[in-house]
Design an enzyme around this catalytic site. Structure first.
Site, PDB file in Angstrom:
ATOM      1  N   ARG A   1       3.729  -8.913  10.698  1.00 13.55           N
ATOM      2  CA  ARG A   1       4.232 -10.284  10.544  1.00 13.55           C
ATOM      3  C   ARG A   1       5.005 -10.487   9.235  1.00 13.55           C
ATOM      4  NH1 ARG A   1      -0.746 -11.616  13.689  1.00 13.55           N
ATOM      5  NH2 ARG A   1      -0.002 -12.656  15.574  1.00 13.55           N
TER       6      ARG A   1
ATOM      7  N   MET B   1      -0.434  -3.044  18.171  1.00  5.78           N
ATOM      8  CA  MET B   1       0.506  -3.874  18.917  1.00  5.78           C
ATOM      9  C   MET B   1       1.938  -3.455  18.571  1.00  5.78           C
ATOM     10  SD  MET B   1      -1.297  -7.531  19.420  1.00  5.78           S
ATOM     11  CE  MET B   1      -0.887  -8.276  17.875  1.00  5.78           C
ATOM     12  N   GLY B   2       2.083  -2.254  18.035  1.00  2.35           N
ATOM     13  CA  GLY B   2       3.415  -1.717  17.766  1.00  2.35           C
ATOM     14  C   GLY B   2       4.047  -2.272  16.507  1.00  2.35           C
TER      15      GLY B   2
ATOM     16  N   SER C   1       1.735  -5.749   7.089  1.00  5.44           N
ATOM     17  CA  SER C   1       1.489  -6.464   8.337  1.00  5.44           C
ATOM     18  C   SER C   1       2.794  -6.535   9.106  1.00  5.44           C
ATOM     19  CB  SER C   1       1.005  -7.886   8.023  1.00  5.44           C
ATOM     20  OG  SER C   1       1.150  -8.730   9.145  1.00  5.44           O
TER      21      SER C   1
ATOM     22  N   GLN D   1      -4.723 -12.464  23.417  1.00  4.91           N
ATOM     23  CA  GLN D   1      -5.240 -12.777  22.087  1.00  4.91           C
ATOM     24  C   GLN D   1      -4.363 -13.768  21.327  1.00  4.91           C
ATOM     25  OE1 GLN D   1      -5.004  -8.448  20.998  1.00  4.91           O
ATOM     26  NE2 GLN D   1      -4.508  -9.235  18.974  1.00  4.91           N
TER      27      GLN D   1
ATOM     28  N   HIS E   1      -0.549   1.149   9.773  1.00  6.10           N
ATOM     29  CA  HIS E   1      -0.778   1.918  11.003  1.00  6.10           C
ATOM     30  C   HIS E   1      -0.667   3.420  10.714  1.00  6.10           C
ATOM     31  CE1 HIS E   1       0.979  -1.874  12.908  1.00  6.10           C
ATOM     32  NE2 HIS E   1      -0.228  -1.805  13.414  1.00  6.10           N
TER      33      HIS E   1
ATOM     34  N   GLY F   1      -8.026  -1.046  10.825  1.00  7.95           N
ATOM     35  CA  GLY F   1      -7.738  -1.357   9.426  1.00  7.95           C
ATOM     36  C   GLY F   1      -8.648  -2.461   8.911  1.00  7.95           C
ATOM     37  N   GLU F   2      -9.018  -2.362   7.637  1.00 10.14           N
ATOM     38  CA  GLU F   2      -9.824  -3.415   7.014  1.00 10.14           C
ATOM     39  C   GLU F   2      -9.010  -4.680   6.767  1.00 10.14           C
ATOM     40  OE1 GLU F   2     -11.812  -1.971   3.537  1.00 10.14           O
ATOM     41  OE2 GLU F   2     -13.300  -0.886   4.726  1.00 10.14           O
TER      42      GLU F   2
ATOM     43  N   GLU G   1       3.162   0.990   7.335  1.00  6.45           N
ATOM     44  CA  GLU G   1       2.380   1.948   6.544  1.00  6.45           C
ATOM     45  C   GLU G   1       0.884   1.871   6.854  1.00  6.45           C
ATOM     46  OE1 GLU G   1       2.995   4.571   4.676  1.00  6.45           O
ATOM     47  OE2 GLU G   1       5.111   4.285   5.164  1.00  6.45           O
TER      48      GLU G   1
HETATM   49  O1  PAF Z   1      -5.098  -5.231  15.423  1.00  2.95           O
HETATM   50  C1  PAF Z   1      -4.321  -5.255  16.396  1.00  2.95           C
HETATM   51  O2  PAF Z   1      -3.164  -4.852  16.296  1.00  2.95           O
HETATM   52  C2  PAF Z   1      -4.806  -5.791  17.741  1.00  2.95           C
HETATM   53  O3  PAF Z   1      -5.643  -6.876  17.573  1.00  2.95           O
HETATM   54  C3  PAF Z   1      -5.448  -4.712  18.633  1.00  2.95           C
HETATM   55  C4  PAF Z   1      -6.721  -4.159  18.003  1.00  2.95           C
HETATM   56  C5  PAF Z   1      -4.479  -3.589  18.873  1.00  2.95           C
HETATM   57  C6  PAF Z   1      -5.838  -5.323  19.990  1.00  2.95           C
HETATM   58  O4  PAF Z   1      -4.724  -5.836  20.651  1.00  2.95           O
END
Ligand code: PAF
Length: 289
Positions: free
Chosen positions: A190, A32-33, A188, A63, A39, A150-151, A37
C-alpha cells in the site's frame, strides 16, 4: 521461471508427487502479490529452510469490506513472477476468484472469535474471517510443512497461529521480522498509494516507535503516557488524517497498563486516503536499534 499454476488440481498434483514420492519439504509464502522487500525476506527464509518453496499470489476479495481498496489494490503478475524467479521460487499459485470461490461456495467461514474483533477488527469487522478462510483454503491446497508470515501484520500472524493451534493444522507458522525501508517506513504494497509528502509524514510512525522506545529506556513504563506522547508527535505532522488506534499489548494482544520488554505497540492510521498499520516490539534499553 517458477512453474505457474492457476488451478487447484494442477498444483496439488505437482506437490503430491514431490511430497509423497520424493519426500521433499514444502515452504509456503501466501501473498496478495505486488511483492516487496518484506515478501522477499519471507521467500528467502522459506528457500533456506525447505526443499521446495511455493508462493501464492491472490488478492482475496473476502478480506476487503465494500468500502475498501480491493479494486485498486496493485496487481502485476509478470513483475511478481520475475521476482520469484530471482529468488528461486519453485512454484507460484495464482488462482482466479472462480477457482477459490467457485459457484455454490457455501460462505463457509473460519473465525477466531477471541481475536477477530479487537484492534484491526474494530475497524475492519469482517477482515480476519476473510483472511483465515483463504489461508486455510491455501493450506489445504499446498499442505506445506512451514508457512511464513510477516510480523508487519502482527494481529494477522497471531490469529493465524491461533487457528493452526485450535484446528490442529499440521503446519509450522514461521514469523519473520518486519522489513523497513532505510528511513524506517515498513514495507507494504500500500506504500505505492502515498504521495512523496504523505510518505514523509508516514515516517512519523516509525519515529514515534523510536520515541516510545526512548521513553521506555528512560524509565517511563505507563502505557497511557507513552501512547499519549506518540499520538501528540504523530498528529503534529501534516497529512495524518486520523489515528484509528495506538495500543500497547503483551505478545498475545492483551492490553497492558505498564510496559515490559517484549510488549507490542500497534498502530493504525490514515495518511491522506491511505490506511497504514505497523507495530513495534519493546526492546531491552541497551539494544542497538
Ligand atoms: O498478508 C496478506 O497478504 C494476506 O492477508 C494473506 C495472508 C495472503 C491472505 O490473503
Amino acid at each position: 521461471m517458477p512453474l505457474l499454476f492457476k488451478r487447484v488440481k494442477d498444483i496439488r498434483n505437482y506437490l503430491q508427487e514431490l511430497k509423497c514420492a520424493k519426500g521433499k519439504s514444502i515452504g509456503f509464502v501466501p501473498t496478495m502479490g505486488y511483492l516487496h522487500e518484506g515478501h522477499k525476506e519471507l521467500i528467502r527464509r522459506s528457500t533456506l529452510q525447505n526443499d521446495i518453496t511455493v508462493v501464492s499470489i491472490y488478492v482475496n476479495p473476502t478480506q476487503f469490506a465494500p468500502s475498501e481498496d480491493y479494486n485498486k489494490y496493485p496487481r502485476d503478475l509478470e513483475r511478481d513472477m520475475a521476482i520469484c524467479e530471482e529468488l528461486n521460487v519453485d512454484a507460484v499459485f495464482a488462482p482466479s476468484d472462480k477457482e477459490m470461490y467457485p459457484e455454490g461456495f457455501g460462505n463457509t467461514e473460519v473465525r477466531v472469535k477471541d481475536l477477530e474483533s479487537i484492534l484491526e477488527g474494530e475497524f475492519r469487522p469482517t477482515h480476519f474471517r476473510g483472511v483465515l478462510t483463504i489461508v486455510l483454503k491455501l493450506f489445504n491446497v499446498v499442505q506445506p510443512d512451514r508457512a511464513y508470515f510477516g510480523e508487519k501484520d502482527y494481529q494477522q500472524l497471531k490469529i493465524v497461529e491461533k487457528m493452526v493451534k485450535d484446528l490442529l493444522i499440521p503446519v509450522q507458522i514461521i514469523p519473520v521480522e518486519t522489513v523497513r525501508e532505510p528511513d524506517g517506513l515498513a514495507c507494504s504494497s500500500r506504500n505505492v498509494y502515498l504521495s512523496p509528502e504523505e510518505r514523509e509524514s508516514a515516517l512519523s510512525i516509525y519515529r514515534s516507535f523510536l520515541l516510545a522506545q526512548e521513553m521506555f529506556n528512560q524509565g517511563e513504563y505507563k502505557a497511557d503516557v507513552i501512547k499519549q506522547e506518540m499520538k501528540r508527535f504523530i498528529l503534529s505532522h501534516p497529512h495524518i488524517k486520523k489515528i484509528d488506534y495506538i495500543a500497547i499489548t503483551d505478545p498475545f494482544l492483551n492490553p497492558k497498563e505498564f510496559v515490559e520488554v517484549g510488549d507490542r505497540i500497534l498502530i493504525a492510521l490514515w495518511v491522506g486516503n491511505t490506511r497504514l498499520i505497523d507495530n513495534w516490539k519493546i526492546k531491552k534499553p541497551e539494544t542497538q536499534l
